[in-house]
Write a protein that holds these residues in place. Sequence first.
Motif, short mmCIF file in Angstrom:
data_model
loop_
_atom_site.label_atom_id
_atom_site.label_comp_id
_atom_site.label_asym_id
_atom_site.label_seq_id
_atom_site.Cartn_x
_atom_site.Cartn_y
_atom_site.Cartn_z
N VAL A 118 0.87 -1.22 -0.02
CA VAL A 118 -0.10 0.00 0.02
C VAL A 118 0.86 1.33 0.03
O VAL A 118 0.49 2.33 -0.55
N LYS A 119 1.67 1.23 0.76
CA LYS A 119 2.88 2.46 1.01
C LYS A 119 3.58 2.77 -0.42
O LYS A 119 3.69 3.77 -0.85
N GLN A 120 3.96 1.48 -0.95
CA GLN A 120 4.48 1.71 -2.48
C GLN A 120 3.75 2.20 -3.44
O GLN A 120 3.98 2.97 -4.24
N ALA A 121 2.53 1.74 -3.52
CA ALA A 121 1.52 2.23 -4.31
C ALA A 121 1.13 3.71 -4.21
O ALA A 121 0.96 4.21 -5.33
N PHE A 122 1.15 3.96 -2.93
CA PHE A 122 0.83 5.49 -2.52
C PHE A 122 1.83 6.39 -3.24
O PHE A 122 1.70 7.24 -3.95
N LYS A 123 3.04 6.01 -3.05
CA LYS A 123 4.29 6.56 -3.38
C LYS A 123 4.24 6.90 -4.64
O LYS A 123 4.51 7.78 -5.34
N GLN A 124 3.99 5.80 -5.53
CA GLN A 124 3.90 5.85 -7.01
C GLN A 124 3.05 6.59 -7.62
O GLN A 124 3.11 7.14 -8.51
N GLU A 125 1.78 6.41 -6.92
CA GLU A 125 0.59 7.24 -7.27
C GLU A 125 0.85 8.64 -7.35
O GLU A 125 0.57 9.62 -8.20
N VAL A 126 1.43 9.31 -6.09
CA VAL A 126 1.77 10.59 -5.75
C VAL A 126 2.81 11.00 -6.83
O VAL A 126 2.78 12.07 -7.39
N LYS A 127 3.76 10.20 -7.06
CA LYS A 127 4.95 10.62 -8.15
C LYS A 127 4.39 10.77 -9.32
O LYS A 127 4.64 11.83 -10.19
N GLU A 128 3.59 9.81 -9.79
CA GLU A 128 2.87 9.97 -11.29
C GLU A 128 2.14 11.04 -11.47
O GLU A 128 1.97 11.87 -12.28
N MET A 129 1.31 11.39 -10.25
CA MET A 129 0.35 12.59 -10.51
C MET A 129 1.05 13.81 -10.67
O MET A 129 0.68 14.47 -11.48
N LEU A 130 2.14 13.99 -9.82
CA LEU A 130 3.11 15.24 -9.92
C LEU A 130 3.77 15.33 -11.10
O LEU A 130 4.06 16.25 -12.00
N GLU A 131 4.38 14.07 -11.48
CA GLU A 131 5.04 13.94 -12.92
C GLU A 131 4.31 14.53 -13.79
O GLU A 131 4.67 15.25 -14.80
N ASN A 132 3.02 14.15 -14.04
CA ASN A 132 2.10 14.30 -15.42
C ASN A 132 1.89 15.81 -15.28
O ASN A 132 1.81 16.57 -16.34
N ALA A 133 1.66 16.45 -14.21
CA ALA A 133 1.28 17.77 -14.24
C ALA A 133 2.30 18.74 -14.52
O ALA A 133 2.44 19.68 -15.21
N ILE A 134 3.64 18.59 -13.95
CA ILE A 134 4.95 18.82 -14.38
C ILE A 134 5.12 18.87 -15.59
O ILE A 134 5.62 19.85 -16.47
N ASP A 135 5.00 17.79 -16.22
CA ASP A 135 5.38 17.58 -17.75
C ASP A 135 4.44 18.42 -18.56
O ASP A 135 5.05 18.98 -19.64
N ARG A 136 3.07 18.71 -18.07
CA ARG A 136 1.97 19.61 -19.00
C ARG A 136 2.72 20.89 -18.93
O ARG A 136 2.13 21.75 -19.80
N MET A 137 3.27 21.40 -17.89
CA MET A 137 3.65 22.70 -17.72
C MET A 137 5.16 23.02 -18.23
O MET A 137 5.50 24.18 -18.58
N LYS A 138 6.16 21.99 -18.51
CA LYS A 138 7.02 22.39 -19.01
C LYS A 138 7.07 23.14 -20.37
O LYS A 138 6.37 22.86 -21.22
N THR A 139 8.44 23.61 -20.72
CA THR A 139 8.41 24.27 -22.12
C THR A 139 9.37 23.53 -23.17
O THR A 139 9.71 24.06 -24.15
N SER A 140 10.14 22.76 -22.55
CA SER A 140 11.06 21.88 -23.28
C SER A 140 11.17 20.51 -22.76
O SER A 140 10.80 20.35 -21.45
N PRO A 141 11.77 19.59 -23.61
CA PRO A 141 11.92 18.14 -22.90
C PRO A 141 13.03 17.97 -21.89
O PRO A 141 12.91 17.06 -21.03
N GLU A 142 13.84 19.04 -21.83
CA GLU A 142 15.07 18.91 -20.85
C GLU A 142 14.52 19.12 -19.22
O GLU A 142 13.49 19.48 -19.14
N PRO A 143 15.32 18.22 -18.40
CA PRO A 143 14.94 18.48 -16.92
C PRO A 143 14.93 19.64 -16.40
O PRO A 143 15.80 20.58 -17.10
N ILE A 144 13.88 20.21 -15.47
CA ILE A 144 13.92 21.38 -15.02
C ILE A 144 13.84 21.30 -13.57
O ILE A 144 13.36 20.52 -13.10
N PRO A 145 14.53 22.38 -12.81
CA PRO A 145 14.11 22.54 -11.32
C PRO A 145 12.85 22.34 -10.92
O PRO A 145 12.12 23.06 -11.47
N VAL A 146 12.50 21.77 -9.78
CA VAL A 146 10.99 21.78 -9.26
C VAL A 146 11.02 22.30 -7.97
O VAL A 146 11.96 21.81 -6.90
#
Length: 982
Positions: free
Chosen positions: A409-437
């Motif tokens: 359960v803890k692993q599934a929670f961490k993975q879901e939070v991570k994916e939710m944030l990563e998807n939102a961040i990806d939509r906001m980026k202006t280039s494919p390069e890694p960016i500070p968060v």
Amino acid sequence: MVNQKLLIGVDVGGTNTDSVLINPLALDTPNRGVLSWNKSATTADVSDGIQKAIRSLLTDCPDVAKNEIASVTIGTTHFINAVIEQDAAKLEKVAVLRLSTNYSKYAPPFSDFPGGLRSVMEGYTALIKGGHRIDGTEVQPLDESSVREHALKIRDLGINSIVINGQFAPMYHDHEQRAAEIVRSVLPKANIVLSSTISTIGFIEREDASIINASIMSFARKIILSFKNAIRKIGLECPLLLTQNDGTVVSTAEAMKTPVKTFSSGATNSMRGAAILCAEEEWTKGQSIIVADIGGTTTDVGLLLPSGFPRQSSAYSFIAGVRTNFSMPHVESIGLGGGSIVKIAKDLTIGPESTGANLLTEGLVFGGKITTATDLTVAIGLEDETIEDKSIFQVGDGQKVVGRFSEDVKQAFKQEVKEMLENAIDRMKTSPEPIPVLLVGGGSVIAPQELDGASKVFRPPFFGVVNAIGAAVGKISATVQAIKRMEPSDDKDAFLEQLKLQAVEKAVAKGAIRESLVYDDIVVNPIPYVPNTIEFMVKVIGEVDYKAMHYSVAPDEGDSEIEESGGSVAKHSETSGDYIEHHLKFDVSAYRPFINSEKEWILSEIDCEFLRIGTYILGCGGGGTPYHHYLALRHMVRAGKLVKVIRPQDFPKYQKGDGAVVAVGYAGSPTVGLEQLSGDEMVHGYNLVKKYSNITPQASLPWEIGGGNGLTGLKIAADLGIPCVDADFMGRAYPLLWQMIPVCYSEQPCFPPCALADGNGTTMLLSEAASDVIVEKVFRASLSEIGAHCGMVSFMTAEDISQRSIHNTTSLAWKIGRAVHTARQNSEVQNCAEYIIEACGGPKTAKKIFTGKIIRVDRRLFKGHVYGEIDVKDEYGDAVMTIPFKNENIYCELNENGSKKITASVPDLISVNDAETGEALGTQDYRYGLHVFVLVISPSTRWTDTAEALRTGGPSSFGYDFDYTPVGTYVKPHSVIEEYMS
């Protein structure tokens, strides 16, 4: 400390009031200049809460004298909350005076408002002669007597809030200003809002923002005066400022005039504060940064530009369901926060339901019974032996969750939070390069310290009150804009320098230090289809001159009101709740269109909504947005006009005499079309051709079904009291008039006699032409002289309808729009493409050929048309699809494993759709980061049966030297009338 300038920032949220005392000269120290901070519950009377917060700051710093405070800056959500809640006790009725002659008559004020909000705000409307064209010439002289007449009626109704909206007023102010003088002479104490002070080009959207601003002004004044009163009671004699949506600040006097510009300052304050807290970090220098502000219910993700200010939304923003176009930060919001409810089943889910403000009583660590994201985070933090610093996880009683959750359960929670944030961040980026968060906000404890796509994840000090820090150190901005026709002898650079000087002087007048001003944004854009005409915009930002603003909290006229009214923000009226959805609410599966006994389809509001979506998808990226035409069509339906559609084969029974059909469409600049809305252009053109030909058409149809023109045949049909044929001449949108089916199948010019009309008394009849290409050239050359947005009308024959048009395209647009709504209703937007494909005839007719994220956008203007291309990258691989466009999408080229292949081209319909909504994107809407799917729909066989048709609408017509290969097999759309006839 006597010589230091200390700043106080306060952010008044719906749940908490955050405050901070900061020394701006010590931002590079370990404590970032923060001398004290406070977080407390927001009180019903916000002035009391502000007093307590500031007194607490000063108590914590006994060595700070009150005369050392240079300013107090406040950000608040209470103005926008009053609008969202539709609180009639805080909102006033608004009168709207439009200065646009007959333009915009079909989409009157408040057309775009949800029912509940409209009932609260709508007071009076009038359409008055006046307004300007794009070149600055008057549409008509301002009708001053009419302005006075309407002002007297408004006074008799007891309405005190008035909006004056002039066509092209952001560039040409004189009509609005003169009308305001007249209204003021009748209503000397009224709240008068000039639309030109609120926003830019976009007639309806600017007016909507102005209406909201006017409605909230009295309440905003009361609250702002209570802020001033609270500051005086504390004994502070310093400027009081308010934060704006773009991250800058304004005086109380300006905020009371334009409170709408403070509506979204909360998210901006957080991003500005994050920038300030990390300004000394080397890894932030000269680059953009993602800020994720995690609260109790939602996470707001924004992009900080190298300037330290957030990227602004490039399109439209919605306030309580109302579409506006004033400057707002571009923020992606997701249902993830510290209070998000976690459901542990076969698949673990987080949110969007949340305990919100009740987390402190309902969460497990606080003795409640609901599992939240905070509970899982505390359990993980306390149980993970690799985490040395456990202080951040000391929330509530951690022992209540220790040992409660399994490792899975803890692993599934961490993975879901991570994916939710990563998807939102990806939509906001202006280039494919890694960016500070940067992680900020009280709920940021739930976020992981590593995220894919992030070059660094950092939680700055004082992350819990970052919004108050952003408020404290706000700057001042000023913007000037102009549209100018540049003659060959004109110096474009010299004119731009003039605008720069104007922007600087405007900022200084608002309280900026001249030497600190920098240019934040400079725009120089040629206007499509308007020769030698350029849109300019200059924005400057600088430091606040606190000495110049020192007396801004001195008692002003009217300040005595605050002793009686106070700063109460308690809700006083019930909310209807219809602000949640901008569009209609209905059961898609149960809806049936109305077909009468004459086999005529009578359109409803729901039908209009389906057509709005479907015509844009058939626009293939072009054709212009149908939105304003949709508002006009819906208004006709609401006003009781019959909008009738008939089958092509039924037209003979309507025939009289010559059996003509009126074919219509708009031509001109999309930019002008946003400001100069439809008026009587089509009717004027119709009357001219009718007079010349002595023919009376018995039905209508649009030139093209794609984009905004797809609704024009329906509008003129309702005006003339005739039916609209379920057909068009393209089956899509194309950039040129002669790219139509009749041209491909006729040896003679098809359109003459035809007319061009500007809707303001100027019409042009082309009785004869050597070819339809000449018709296009003559009308294009004339457009810029008569407004650059005109109606085009031609009378076509019954044979054109039966033999040289594409049938049932209105039905197809309707079915596509219904498919999108069905996917939404079934919570299957991720499968929206499949729903659309089925509506188009199935997988043999339409295909989803690609999904991914736009990673490159390139645009240029050439001979009036917008050219460019986009790259869309596969989210799960390295494949990239390139799509060039000339107004409309031309072809798709797949680059995979080092090889390139053209996978689709015109005349196939290529639609790039937003994966989040299922709706079409116009080429002007393309931007980096959008997640999209690419649809290809087979064209009518009328485009593929002959070599001439392929030359007219195929790759060669756009200058490309490759053969057309069909993606599928065309299936004639089934008629809505036949499907639903009883």
